[in-house]
Motif scaffolding. Sequence first.
Motif, PDB file in Angstrom:
ATOM      1  N   UNK A   1      41.736  51.585  47.108  1.00 32.61           N
ATOM      2  CA  UNK A   1      41.270  50.509  47.983  1.00 32.61           C
ATOM      3  C   UNK A   1      39.593  50.167  48.002  1.00 32.61           C
ATOM      4  N   UNK A   2      38.887  50.376  47.147  1.00 32.44           N
ATOM      5  CA  UNK A   2      37.630  49.770  47.015  1.00 32.44           C
ATOM      6  C   UNK A   2      37.723  48.649  46.127  1.00 32.44           C
ATOM      7  N   UNK A   3      37.188  47.556  46.566  1.00 32.91           N
ATOM      8  CA  UNK A   3      36.906  46.541  45.927  1.00 32.91           C
ATOM      9  C   UNK A   3      35.931  46.447  44.773  1.00 32.91           C
TER      10      UNK A   3
ATOM     11  N   UNK B   1      30.477  48.029  53.355  1.00 34.70           N
ATOM     12  CA  UNK B   1      30.837  49.121  54.129  1.00 34.70           C
ATOM     13  C   UNK B   1      31.726  48.900  55.463  1.00 34.70           C
ATOM     14  N   UNK B   2      31.316  47.956  56.154  1.00 35.71           N
ATOM     15  CA  UNK B   2      31.967  47.594  57.581  1.00 35.71           C
ATOM     16  C   UNK B   2      33.139  46.887  57.292  1.00 35.71           C
ATOM     17  N   UNK B   3      33.144  45.851  56.380  1.00 33.89           N
ATOM     18  CA  UNK B   3      34.540  45.413  55.850  1.00 33.89           C
ATOM     19  C   UNK B   3      35.401  46.100  55.541  1.00 33.89           C
ATOM     20  N   UNK B   4      35.025  47.154  54.425  1.00 26.59           N
ATOM     21  CA  UNK B   4      36.079  48.074  53.776  1.00 26.59           C
ATOM     22  C   UNK B   4      36.841  49.024  55.002  1.00 26.59           C
ATOM     23  N   UNK B   5      35.948  49.174  56.160  1.00 24.14           N
ATOM     24  CA  UNK B   5      36.414  49.948  57.117  1.00 24.14           C
ATOM     25  C   UNK B   5      37.574  49.291  57.892  1.00 24.14           C
ATOM     26  N   UNK B   6      36.924  48.080  58.226  1.00 29.81           N
ATOM     27  CA  UNK B   6      37.965  47.209  58.973  1.00 29.81           C
ATOM     28  C   UNK B   6      39.482  46.777  58.179  1.00 29.81           C
ATOM     29  N   UNK B   7      39.323  46.839  56.905  1.00 28.06           N
ATOM     30  CA  UNK B   7      40.394  46.433  56.035  1.00 28.06           C
ATOM     31  C   UNK B   7      41.329  47.461  55.775  1.00 28.06           C
ATOM     32  N   UNK B   8      40.590  48.673  55.437  1.00 26.87           N
ATOM     33  CA  UNK B   8      41.401  49.907  54.824  1.00 26.87           C
ATOM     34  C   UNK B   8      41.375  51.058  55.640  1.00 26.87           C
ATOM     35  N   UNK B   9      40.594  51.341  56.771  1.00 30.09           N
ATOM     36  CA  UNK B   9      40.445  52.704  57.415  1.00 30.09           C
ATOM     37  C   UNK B   9      40.818  52.498  58.901  1.00 30.09           C
ATOM     38  N   UNK B  10      40.451  51.520  59.531  1.00 29.42           N
ATOM     39  CA  UNK B  10      40.647  51.370  60.893  1.00 29.42           C
ATOM     40  C   UNK B  10      42.152  51.438  61.518  1.00 29.42           C
ATOM     41  N   UNK B  11      42.998  50.786  60.779  1.00 27.97           N
ATOM     42  CA  UNK B  11      44.255  51.145  61.423  1.00 27.97           C
ATOM     43  C   UNK B  11      44.979  52.497  61.202  1.00 27.97           C
ATOM     44  N   UNK B  12      44.648  53.067  59.923  1.00 25.11           N
ATOM     45  CA  UNK B  12      45.007  54.516  59.878  1.00 25.11           C
ATOM     46  C   UNK B  12      44.330  55.180  60.809  1.00 25.11           C
ATOM     47  N   UNK B  13      43.252  55.099  61.240  1.00 28.92           N
ATOM     48  CA  UNK B  13      42.384  56.034  62.159  1.00 28.92           C
ATOM     49  C   UNK B  13      43.092  55.875  63.757  1.00 28.92           C
ATOM     50  N   UNK B  14      43.481  54.718  64.076  1.00 29.99           N
ATOM     51  CA  UNK B  14      44.233  54.339  65.244  1.00 29.99           C
ATOM     52  C   UNK B  14      45.445  55.104  65.188  1.00 29.99           C
TER      53      UNK B  14
ATOM     54  N   UNK C   1      30.958  58.325  53.330  1.00 29.75           N
ATOM     55  CA  UNK C   1      31.045  57.127  54.011  1.00 29.75           C
ATOM     56  C   UNK C   1      31.771  57.434  55.220  1.00 29.75           C
ATOM     57  N   UNK C   2      31.060  57.436  56.418  1.00 29.75           N
ATOM     58  CA  UNK C   2      31.711  57.562  57.666  1.00 29.75           C
ATOM     59  C   UNK C   2      31.644  56.371  58.794  1.00 29.75           C
ATOM     60  N   UNK C   3      32.626  56.136  59.369  1.00 30.71           N
ATOM     61  CA  UNK C   3      32.382  55.262  60.587  1.00 30.71           C
ATOM     62  C   UNK C   3      33.128  56.048  61.871  1.00 30.71           C
ATOM     63  N   UNK C   4      32.248  55.785  62.947  1.00 33.22           N
ATOM     64  CA  UNK C   4      32.523  56.527  64.169  1.00 33.22           C
ATOM     65  C   UNK C   4      32.893  55.440  65.187  1.00 33.22           C
ATOM     66  N   UNK C   5      34.340  55.233  65.464  1.00 31.49           N
ATOM     67  CA  UNK C   5      34.767  54.160  66.248  1.00 31.49           C
ATOM     68  C   UNK C   5      34.598  54.409  67.694  1.00 31.49           C
ATOM     69  N   UNK C   6      34.715  53.380  68.884  1.00 32.50           N
ATOM     70  CA  UNK C   6      34.661  53.673  70.140  1.00 32.50           C
ATOM     71  C   UNK C   6      35.602  54.702  70.707  1.00 32.50           C
ATOM     72  N   UNK C   7      35.029  55.666  71.363  1.00 36.13           N
ATOM     73  CA  UNK C   7      36.084  56.699  71.900  1.00 36.13           C
ATOM     74  C   UNK C   7      35.987  56.691  73.419  1.00 36.13           C
ATOM     75  N   UNK C   8      37.074  56.958  73.827  1.00 34.85           N
ATOM     76  CA  UNK C   8      37.525  56.899  75.321  1.00 34.85           C
ATOM     77  C   UNK C   8      37.013  58.089  75.945  1.00 34.85           C
ATOM     78  N   UNK C   9      36.716  59.346  75.254  1.00 36.40           N
ATOM     79  CA  UNK C   9      36.323  60.528  75.802  1.00 36.40           C
ATOM     80  C   UNK C   9      35.193  61.295  75.138  1.00 36.40           C
ATOM     81  N   UNK C  10      34.288  60.681  75.030  1.00 33.40           N
ATOM     82  CA  UNK C  10      33.020  61.308  74.301  1.00 33.40           C
ATOM     83  C   UNK C  10      32.676  62.562  74.864  1.00 33.40           C
TER      84      UNK C  10
END
Length: 317
Positions: free
Chosen positions: A105-107, A53-66, A159-168
């Motif tokens: 995008x799911x392997x 799950x964490x690998x999938x987030x880093x590969x496929x979701x993180x950039x989109x979120x940024x 399936x959710x990921x909550x990235x670091x947030x500058x203004x929680x």
Amino acid sequence: MATFPVINMEKLNGEGRAATMEMIKDACENWGFFEVVNHGIAPEFMDTVEKLTKEHYRKCMEQRFKEMVAKKGLEAVQSEINDLDWESTFFLRHLPVSNMSQVPDLEAEYRRVMKEFAAQLEKLAEQLLDLLCENLGLEKGYLKKVFYGSKGPNFGTKVSNYPPCPKPDLIKGLRAHTDAGGIVLLFQDDKVSGLQLLKDGQWVDVPPMRHSIVVNLGDQLEVITNGKYKSVMHRVIAQTDGTRMSLASFYNPASDAVIYPAPALVEKEQTRDLYPKFLFEDYMKHYLGVKFQAKEPRFEAFKNMENTADLGQVATA
């Protein structure tokens, strides 16, 4: 503040059964949440689910979120945001028909593992529903039968990921709400916290524990138990460091399941039906527009509809 209920399911098989059932009963009546350990899903398998799950987030979701954060200018917000959650998410449907092959995008290995994980969670959800039946004095399988409808239950994983947030303090990971459905099984990050529930007017942390499954009750169980068990407001607080993983699996009634207070409970408690009767599909359509508002008006709206329908039948009789 009482400590958050943690249930060791191994103790259901021996002389600790009565005390364990009592703990589950207390958790359902007073918390709407509990955490289960020794629940039968292998720790090594859970580690694999987490890793993929964490690998999938880093590969496929993180950039989109940024990119979404940059586009909406969320890094620089000065006042509270009330129409957005700081989460990166996608949904896997398991029952009645899987959408796993259509999700991009799911392997192949991740698909296979999530399919197996869903099968094990489905079994656990049904086991837990039967424990609830036992505590409520309902026949075994009653809740599963009510959920079944014509095609079997709706079951899926957010399936959710909550990235670091500058203004929680200004942006919630996930705004406060109760869950619309039946029973929710959550596999959450054991290193990054954030999940809180509302108890006696205070926000309480749901402790991250390795290899545990957090269980919470949705609105439908509140209706079926005629308010004996309650669905509870909960939220996710965004954190400034660490990405929190959350796999929330919702075991819900079928779209055409008819939901109403269990007659045996209404008779036993010698109360009237405090809750309405409705199709689960109708409830979900209504819920989607008012998810982040109090649940009581939702129940009230359906109660009023029911009364109007009754009046209509009387008038044409």
